[in-house]
Write a protein that holds these residues in place. Structure first.
Motif, short mmCIF file in Angstrom:
data_model
loop_
_atom_site.label_atom_id
_atom_site.label_comp_id
_atom_site.label_asym_id
_atom_site.label_seq_id
_atom_site.Cartn_x
_atom_site.Cartn_y
_atom_site.Cartn_z
N ASP A 212 0.83 -1.21 0.00
CA ASP A 212 0.00 0.00 0.00
C ASP A 212 0.87 1.26 0.00
O ASP A 212 0.60 2.23 -0.74
CB ASP A 212 -0.90 0.01 1.24
N ASP A 213 1.92 1.25 0.83
CA ASP A 213 2.83 2.41 0.88
C ASP A 213 3.59 2.57 -0.43
O ASP A 213 3.89 3.69 -0.85
CB ASP A 213 3.81 2.25 2.04
N ILE A 214 3.93 1.45 -1.07
CA ILE A 214 4.64 1.51 -2.35
C ILE A 214 3.76 2.15 -3.42
O ILE A 214 4.21 3.03 -4.17
CB ILE A 214 5.09 0.10 -2.78
N ILE A 215 2.50 1.73 -3.48
CA ILE A 215 1.58 2.29 -4.46
C ILE A 215 1.36 3.78 -4.20
O ILE A 215 1.36 4.61 -5.13
CB ILE A 215 0.23 1.54 -4.44
N GLN A 216 1.18 4.15 -2.94
CA GLN A 216 0.96 5.55 -2.61
C GLN A 216 2.18 6.39 -2.97
O GLN A 216 2.06 7.49 -3.53
CB GLN A 216 0.64 5.69 -1.12
N HIS A 217 3.34 5.87 -2.65
CA HIS A 217 4.58 6.58 -2.98
C HIS A 217 4.73 6.75 -4.49
O HIS A 217 5.06 7.84 -4.98
CB HIS A 217 5.78 5.82 -2.41
N VAL A 222 4.51 10.10 -9.54
CA VAL A 222 3.96 10.34 -10.88
C VAL A 222 3.25 11.69 -10.94
O VAL A 222 3.38 12.44 -11.92
CB VAL A 222 3.01 9.19 -11.28
N GLU A 223 2.49 12.03 -9.90
CA GLU A 223 1.79 13.31 -9.88
C GLU A 223 2.76 14.47 -9.87
O GLU A 223 2.53 15.51 -10.51
CB GLU A 223 0.87 13.37 -8.66
N ARG A 224 3.86 14.33 -9.15
CA ARG A 224 4.86 15.41 -9.12
C ARG A 224 5.50 15.61 -10.48
O ARG A 224 5.96 16.71 -10.80
CB ARG A 224 5.94 15.09 -8.08
N HIS A 225 5.56 14.54 -11.27
CA HIS A 225 6.16 14.62 -12.61
C HIS A 225 5.16 15.08 -13.66
O HIS A 225 5.52 15.13 -14.85
CB HIS A 225 6.74 13.26 -13.01
N GLY A 226 3.94 15.36 -13.26
CA GLY A 226 2.96 15.87 -14.21
C GLY A 226 2.07 14.82 -14.84
O GLY A 226 1.46 15.08 -15.89
N GLY A 227 1.96 13.64 -14.24
CA GLY A 227 1.08 12.62 -14.79
C GLY A 227 1.83 11.54 -15.54
O GLY A 227 3.04 11.65 -15.79
N ASP A 239 0.41 -5.45 -10.04
CA ASP A 239 1.85 -5.54 -10.30
C ASP A 239 2.62 -5.74 -9.00
O ASP A 239 3.49 -6.61 -8.90
CB ASP A 239 2.35 -4.26 -11.00
N VAL A 240 2.29 -4.91 -8.00
CA VAL A 240 3.01 -4.98 -6.73
C VAL A 240 2.68 -6.28 -5.99
O VAL A 240 3.56 -6.91 -5.40
CB VAL A 240 2.68 -3.75 -5.86
N ARG A 241 1.41 -6.70 -6.03
CA ARG A 241 1.03 -7.95 -5.36
C ARG A 241 1.74 -9.14 -5.98
O ARG A 241 2.18 -10.07 -5.28
CB ARG A 241 -0.48 -8.14 -5.46
N ASN A 242 1.88 -9.14 -7.31
CA ASN A 242 2.59 -10.24 -7.97
C ASN A 242 4.04 -10.29 -7.51
O ASN A 242 4.59 -11.37 -7.24
CB ASN A 242 2.53 -10.06 -9.49
N MET A 243 4.68 -9.13 -7.40
CA MET A 243 6.07 -9.11 -6.93
C MET A 243 6.16 -9.46 -5.45
O MET A 243 7.13 -10.08 -5.01
CB MET A 243 6.69 -7.73 -7.21
N GLU A 244 5.15 -9.08 -4.68
CA GLU A 244 5.13 -9.44 -3.26
C GLU A 244 5.05 -10.96 -3.09
O GLU A 244 5.72 -11.53 -2.21
CB GLU A 244 3.95 -8.77 -2.57
N ARG A 245 4.27 -11.61 -3.94
CA ARG A 245 4.20 -13.07 -3.89
C ARG A 245 5.54 -13.70 -4.23
O ARG A 245 5.94 -14.71 -3.63
CB ARG A 245 3.11 -13.58 -4.83
#
Length: 700
Positions: A212-217, A222-227, A239-245
């Motif tokens: 959750d923290d990874i996705i939020q970060h 991405v928002e700071r870079h303009g989208g 994507d993150v859940r697959n790597m977590e597994r």
């Protein structure tokens, strides 16, 4: 035009006459290759080119970075042969055959949602069976190429490009910015996240950050870079859940037998291995590891800078000891850029892994060159190291200093005796050029402290048989400064804290456990530490057990906190930064064998107070001559005071003195960058005399 004057396409039989193309950039695409169309045969009409086999991965990465059609080329099929398996190989016969296909094809599911059931029983064009999990990205792309590692030229790769454009059967662009139907969708970008983002997410998971923290970060970045502007910006929870597994189910044991487990691991992680030789009756076991991130670090921090070898870690605990190649960042942190596990303890295997490692680095950057290579074991063959890296070799005393200090703390109870004995031990190495001979210094030391039975027994057994080797090394090699000793020692402490925990004691004798831990958890800690330092993100989550180097901490001590009470500078006091009412005492200040009574030093470590005093002394030019400076001064003066009579010998001696002058100029450059102690007035005067005697240009 007459037929005889027509330009003929070469046949496949002529491919060995084609030039081998090796673009100088790190990654390159088909646009940087001169392609030739071949006539006849199975590849008739295809574009072909020859490149070094070692650069195939660079070509695949370059092709994937196509600006108009970002792609990801997957291995569609692969075949291998062993050498000697073919009696009469064809000119284009292969040892390895790999078919790469754009991940947006060859199947096309853009308009088949209503007829999925009809397609389930039909075999796709690629022959790989249906791919229901990837239907959303199948757009009928026909771009593909074949790579053959030639049977008769294993160092070469023949690239056969059958379709260079990212088009479907109709010849129209099917993804990327040229495909109007892909605008505003993920099909504009590469189909998969990049290796860099995968490394980032995996490292965060290994250090304990929740998905959750990874996705939020990631969303914040991405928002700071303009989208979103590329595929990486579309990172999803899946994507993150697959790597977590992958992280949770990753295991260090791929086989219950460690001997069989390592070759299997090497086969599965070839990108992390730059050299592997299994043990045999006549040869020792050697495994060289380097990830893509580590390769980038040595290219960045090792060029025109220093590299160090931290050798034989875990000699008493591990099945095979661990050697680490280190570089140093701007904060003087030691970063591991390669790990070598070998069953040979005396360094005889160094040439077999060092040559392919240097070739791997210079394949990425042919201009890469370090300016110094630091060793902590003088038994290594210096000429091999110097030839491999084409730079000077410097001796680092961190290991001998730490070993003597820890043994004194363990075997001698008196603080006064500890600092006196430590100072005398330093004199043994200083005796190379200053004062009595090494033998006299050893005898004096053993007579004065003869009643310290426990330490003397340790010194006789462990050091007396090889003290000559260390003394000779200090005579022949420059000595690294304390700052680098502190950085290497910090890395050593981090290794111990992560690998020598009692919870791992049952795994110490397994090489696969060591390999898995290094390339996952330990590697991630260093990646994450650098990421937090560069971006200032997650500073509150940085691993507090990872010790920062003493040089960096020494810079936080103000000069005014160093109390120079003793006019002869035999004792210096440094005010504690955590308790201003306390000051720590340093004996023998400015030397490689300074002794401090702070808690960190009392554990056998090189503390920030000792390094702070060394920095202060060096800046004020009040430090005693370093061992390296003494060595070069003596070499110069011996040639000046005893010139040979024979003119031929004299000319040779002048050439040698010129060479030494060049070396000293290099050492002065290193001194200016903080690697070595600056030369004192005595050395400078020696140079002035040389400049008056020799016709060669003097030091600038």
């Amino acid at each position: 035009m007459k037929k005889g004057n027509e330009h003929k396409m070469p046949r496949m039989e002529d491919i060995l006459n084609l030039p081998v193309q090796d673009p100088p950039c790190a990654e390159f695409s088909a646009a940087l290759i001169n392609w030739v169309k071949v006539e006849g045969g199975r590849q008739g009409g295809d574009d072909v080119a020859l490149i070094p086999f070692s650069r195939v991965d660079d070509f695949v990465k370059g092709e994937s970075a196509n600006v108009e059609c970002p792609a990801s080329f997957r291995v569609e099929s692969r075949r291998k042969r062993t050498e000697g398996s073919v009696s009469k190989p064809r000119v284009d016969g292969y040892l390895e055959y790999t078919l790469y296909w754009c991940s947006y094809g060859p199947e096309d599911y853009r308009h088949s949602d209503s007829s999925v059931g009809d397609n389930l029983n039909s075999k796709p064009q690629s022959g790989k069976g249906s791919r229901p999990g990837r239907r959303h990205m199948m757009r009928g792309c026909l771009c593909h190429f074949t790579v053959k590692r030639l049977y008769t030229r294993p160092h070469l790769a023949l690239i056969i490009y059958s379709q260079r454009s990212h088009v479907d059967k109709s010849g129209s662009a099917c993804h990327g910015i040229l495909d109007r139907n892909a605008v505003g969708t993920r099909a504009m970008y590469a189909p998969r996240i990049s290796d860099e983002l995968r490394q980032k997410v995996m490292s965060m998971l290994y250090v304990g950050i929740s998905w959750d923290d990874i996705i939020q970060h990631h969303t914040d970045v991405v928002e700071r870079h303009g989208g979103p502007s590329n595929r990486d910006d579309f990172l999803t929870r899946n994507d993150v859940r697959n790597m977590e597994r992958v992280v949770k189910h990753s295991t260090r044991e791929v086989h219950e037998n460690d001997v069989d487990s390592i070759p299997t691991w090497v086969h599965r992680h070839q990108k992390h291995v730059f050299f592997f030789r299994d043990a045999s009756v006549t040869e020792s076991f050697v495994l060289g590891l380097q990830t893509e991130w580590q390769l980038q670090q040595i290219l960045h921090y090792g060029n025109n800078s220093s590299i160090a070898l931290h050798s034989t870690f875990g000699l008493k605990k591990f099945k095979h000891p661990l050697c680490t190649l280190l570089v140093f960042d701007s904060c003087q942190n030691a970063i591991p850029v390669a790990w070598i596990i070998t069953s040979c303890f005396n360094g005889q295997d160094i040439p077999c892994w060092m040559v392919p490692l240097v070739e791997r680095i210079r394949t990425r950057d042919p201009r890469w060159k370090p300016n110094a290579f630091l060793i902590d074991d003088p038994s290594f063959e210096i000429s091999i190291l110097r030839d491999a890296f084409q730079c000077r070799v410097i001796l680092c005393l961190w290991h001998v200093r730490r070993s003597w200090m820890k043994s004194l703390l363990k075997k001698c109870c008196s603080l006064i005796l500890q600092q006196q004995m430590f100072k005398y031990l330093g004199r043994i190495l200083y005796s190379v050029r200053d004062g009595p001979s090494a033998i006299d210094a050893i005898e004096e030391f053993m007579q004065i402290f003869v009643d310290q039975f426990s330490f003397m027994e340790y010194f006789r057994d462990q050091w007396l048989p090889r003290i000559d080797m260390w003394v000779n090394a200090t005579r022949l090699l420059p000595i690294a400064n304390q700052e680098f000793s502190g950085a290497i020692e910090s890395y050593h402490s981090n290794l111990k804290s992560k690998l020598f925990g009692e919870q791992h004691s049952g795994s110490w004798m397994r090489v696969d456990w060591l390999v898995h831990t290094l390339t996952t958890e330990f590697h991630s800690l260093y990646w994450f530490a650098q990421y937090t330092e560069e971006t200032c993100y997650f500073r509150n989550l940085k691993d507090c057990t990872f010790s920062t180097n003493s040089w960096y901490r020494a810079l936080q001590i103000p000069d005014t906190d160093v109390l120079l009470d003793d006019e002869e500078l035999r004792i210096i006091r440094v005010i504690s930064q955590s308790n201003r009412s306390m000051a720590y005492t340093i004996w023998n200040p400015g030397s490689e064998f300074s002794y401090c009574d702070c808690p960190w030093s009392r554990l056998g470590n090189l503390c920030k107070h000792v390094i702070k005093v060394c920095i202060l002394f060096r800046n004020r030019l009040v430090a005693r001559q370093s061992i390296a400076a003494q060595t070069y001064r003596q070499a110069l003066l011996s040639l000046l005071n005893n010139p040979p009579d024979d003119p031929i010998v004299l000319n040779h001696a002048i050439l040698q003195v010129n060479r030494i002058q060049q070396d000293i100029k290099g050492l002065e450059d290193l001194s200016n960058s903080g690697l070595l102690q600056p030369l004192t007035t005595l050395e400078t005067n020696g140079h002035v005399v040389l400049d008056n005697l020799l016709p060669s240009p003097g030091l600038q």
